[in-house]
Design a protein around this motif. Structure first.
Motif, short mmCIF file in Angstrom:
data_model
loop_
_atom_site.label_atom_id
_atom_site.label_comp_id
_atom_site.label_asym_id
_atom_site.label_seq_id
_atom_site.Cartn_x
_atom_site.Cartn_y
_atom_site.Cartn_z
N PRO A 35 -0.59 4.86 2.04
CA PRO A 35 -1.43 4.52 3.21
C PRO A 35 -1.99 5.75 3.91
O PRO A 35 -1.34 6.80 3.96
CB PRO A 35 -0.45 3.78 4.13
CG PRO A 35 0.87 4.41 3.82
CD PRO A 35 0.83 4.68 2.33
N ASP A 41 -4.27 3.36 8.13
CA ASP A 41 -3.56 2.20 7.57
C ASP A 41 -2.21 2.01 8.27
O ASP A 41 -1.82 0.88 8.59
CB ASP A 41 -3.29 2.39 6.07
CG ASP A 41 -4.55 2.40 5.22
OD1 ASP A 41 -5.57 1.81 5.63
OD2 ASP A 41 -4.51 3.02 4.13
N ASN A 84 0.87 -1.18 0.00
CA ASN A 84 0.00 0.00 0.00
C ASN A 84 0.90 1.23 0.00
O ASN A 84 1.26 1.73 1.06
CB ASN A 84 -0.91 -0.01 1.24
CG ASN A 84 -1.81 1.20 1.28
OD1 ASN A 84 -1.78 2.05 0.40
ND2 ASN A 84 -2.62 1.28 2.33
#
Ligand code: FES
Length: 90
Positions: free
Chosen positions: A48, A52, A45
């Motif tokens: 983020p 996250d 990711n």
């Protein structure tokens, strides 16, 4: 992989540099785990959210920083990786 293996040709990785530049490490006890968890997050990711980041680092405890600088370090690394064109792992 280890935190030592993140260095490439003598240069810190974006995540390592983020922890250094944003003062994401104090005593350093938690830092290898934080860096490796951050590296894993950013590989999957690259952009983020703060939630996250908090979720990805939730298994790591830091008794020194209060986490704000650690989150800033991950954001720094994400921005640097985006600039370098290092995206998510397929
Ligand atoms: Fe000391 Fe995280 S920097 S425990």
């Amino acid at each position: 992989e280890t935190v030592e293996g993140q260095v490439s040709a003598g240069a810190l990785s974006p995540v390592q540099r983020g922890f250094h530049e944003m003062l994401g490490s104090q005593c350093g006890f938690c830092t290898p785990g934080m860096i490796m968890a951050s590296e894993g997050l950013l590989r999957h990711n690259p952009t983020p959210s703060e939630d996250d980041i908090r979720q990805a680092l939730g298994g790591n405890i830091c008794r020194c920083t209060g986490y704000v600088k650690i989150i800033e370090a991950v954001k720094f690394a994400a921005a640097e990786m985006a600039e370098l064109g290092k995206g998510a792992v397929a």
